[in-house]
Scaffold this motif. Sequence first.
Motif, short mmCIF file in Angstrom:
data_model
loop_
_atom_site.label_atom_id
_atom_site.label_comp_id
_atom_site.label_asym_id
_atom_site.label_seq_id
_atom_site.Cartn_x
_atom_site.Cartn_y
_atom_site.Cartn_z
N LYS A 154 -19.45 7.34 0.43
CA LYS A 154 -19.54 7.69 -0.98
C LYS A 154 -20.73 7.03 -1.66
N ARG A 193 -17.55 17.88 2.23
CA ARG A 193 -16.20 17.30 2.20
C ARG A 193 -16.19 16.00 1.41
N THR A 197 -13.97 15.19 -1.88
CA THR A 197 -13.06 14.04 -1.91
C THR A 197 -13.37 13.15 -3.10
N ASP A 198 -14.65 12.94 -3.36
CA ASP A 198 -15.04 12.09 -4.49
C ASP A 198 -14.50 12.65 -5.79
N SER A 200 -11.86 14.54 -6.05
CA SER A 200 -10.40 14.69 -5.93
C SER A 200 -9.92 16.11 -6.24
N TYR A 244 -14.54 17.68 11.54
CA TYR A 244 -14.44 17.82 10.09
C TYR A 244 -13.88 19.18 9.70
#
Length: 693
Positions: A154, A193, A197-198, A200, A244
């Motif tokens: 991240k 991805r 994810t960062d 959410s 992934y």
Amino acid sequence: MTSQVDEKILDELIKKSQTADLDSLSSTDISHVVQAFTFPHASIIRSKAYVLLSAISQNVRGVEGARTNDNATEKLVKLFGPPIIDSLTETNDASLRLGICTLHALFQVHWETAAAIISQDGIVENIMEGTDLSQSAQLYEDIAHLLGQASGHKRCRGTIPSQAVRWLEAKALQTSNSVLRAAAAVALVKYSRGVATDASEATTGVGEIDDAGQEARLTEMMKGLVVSEEKRDSLGDAVEGLAYLSTRPETKETLSLDSTFLRQLFSLIPHKKPSTTSTDRTAESALVYGVLAIISNICAYRPRLSEEQAQLEKLKKVAQATKSNLPTGDHSQLESDEQVRLRVRRLVDAGVLNAIGSALTTGDSVAVRLQIGKAVFNIVEDKENRGKVLQSGGARTLFTLIKHALASLTSKDQILDSAYLEAIQALAKLAITSSPVQVFGPDIGAVFDAIRPFSIMLQHPSSTLLQKFEANMALTNLSSYQPEVAERIAKADGLLSRVDLLMLEDHVLVRRSAVELICNLIAGSDEVFERYGGAPNSPNAKSKLQILVALADVDDLSTALAASGALATLTCSPYACQALAQLQRERNRVLPVLTQLIDPSVVVFPSEDDVSDDRTTHENPGLVHRGIVCVRNLLNGIDDTGTRKSLEKDAESVGLVKALVRLIKGEGLTKEQMILVPAAEALQVMVKDGVKV
């Protein structure tokens, strides 16, 4: 930075890094390390450079460990930052590759250091300028691999400009260089991805892959690279990319339906441990890990959520759908348990079990072992697969990795990493549905060794109720194997106290499994028999007997059978009989419950306040038999005439005498001779004492 590097120099630096203060490492020493990473992948020079980089990193972390990881990162940045940044300010391919390859290596050894360097102003921009000035395929591949590494963190994703994302997209579409194509595709997937994810939630930021069609094309491309016999250099990237991508239900289904791909994928796991350089072994282990990750993803069931968790998940989906104007239904029926079972069976038919067995031999790392445990856990979820898992040596594989994890515990109080619970749970599932010999072999020592992991799972602070239930069930099965095994289970540290608590658990299955385990241990272990009242002056024996009496009266038939079976065994001891007589005198509950087991139609409870809402109303021959044996043993086990006559008076008042008479007359629930004989014996004792029937 044009000096040559040879093995002798690196060997001297490795010794120096292990014995000397790192401050003694000169800029020339560091430059030797940096240059070594541009050597070919299989080079012994590159291999020793990784060893040296790892040694330096461990040395720094050891010195700075008393403080924080930030201190170690700061020191490593001071060591490697200047030569890397100097290289990246140049415009020639050789200098750029020095900095890029070293950053790539740092990401694998100490990612925080690499992230701190690549996040500095202008670094990524300088790297991308190299793509405009050079036509080097090797440089392009290095850049794509580095961006892939950075996209996995991240901290680094925010530093990747849109220019870099567009460059990756272009290189993922070209077909002239398969290695570059695969590396760029992996970087794009990791970036996409990671961004999702960062945030959410599903976002549509620059460069994010939110098009299912684009992911499907990437999947097909990477499948082709795996199946191809010619493009071996791109295998690592293709497998990583599929690891992934295979988190998507559609991708899982696509991969599972291609048997040719599956067989080729499984063949990537060698059957023997490689005897090559450490760099090659690292690459091989990474490849094995990637294959296992794909297997685990394809076989993964949806998490089992509690009612509260399910409600929260539903609310979360509604909230996300409201923001994005999407429908609120399930994401995909492809994630149903039935569909997952079909996928798992396809993998089993394609030979996944042999591949998993080989993986433990070739991939000797914690990450590989955890993926093996996860994969086998998902496979044995379907009972139809368990026999095949045993035939392929799956139980031995699980047992080996579990023993390895337990061996890493350095003290009695150290708690096992909860990530290993899935492997123990998988072994427990096998132990529940198969005999100990089938699971552990004829050596009873292996059965003894299995007790500890099951006991750990039962008591682990992170264990779910299902894991506690299956640990109980596995131990129950083992306890019936041989008395020596039951004795070993009884001596497991903290086990009996935890099982005592689980006998009071609200969850029916957990409570049942705990009672069944105690029933078996009472029959097979002298220690447990005495603990529950089979010996004089047993601490808290009366309260434990009271719990068993109460559990013999619950509505769950299996629990009632186990509890009454335990009582039937314990009443062979006069000490337990005396304790039960005291309970009857104090609580007036023992004989009503035993009568209820024998004939629910005649029982009279002294006070409705004492009757549980969970009382049994079963009419079951097994309960009748257990109740009769308890009554017969109880009357024969009391030597004191006054105490026995008091019991017999209570027996008349609660309907026990009537129940025995009805049974002998053939009016009860069973006419089996093995039940009628002890019933007649109980009546004879009472008649001898003057009870009229």
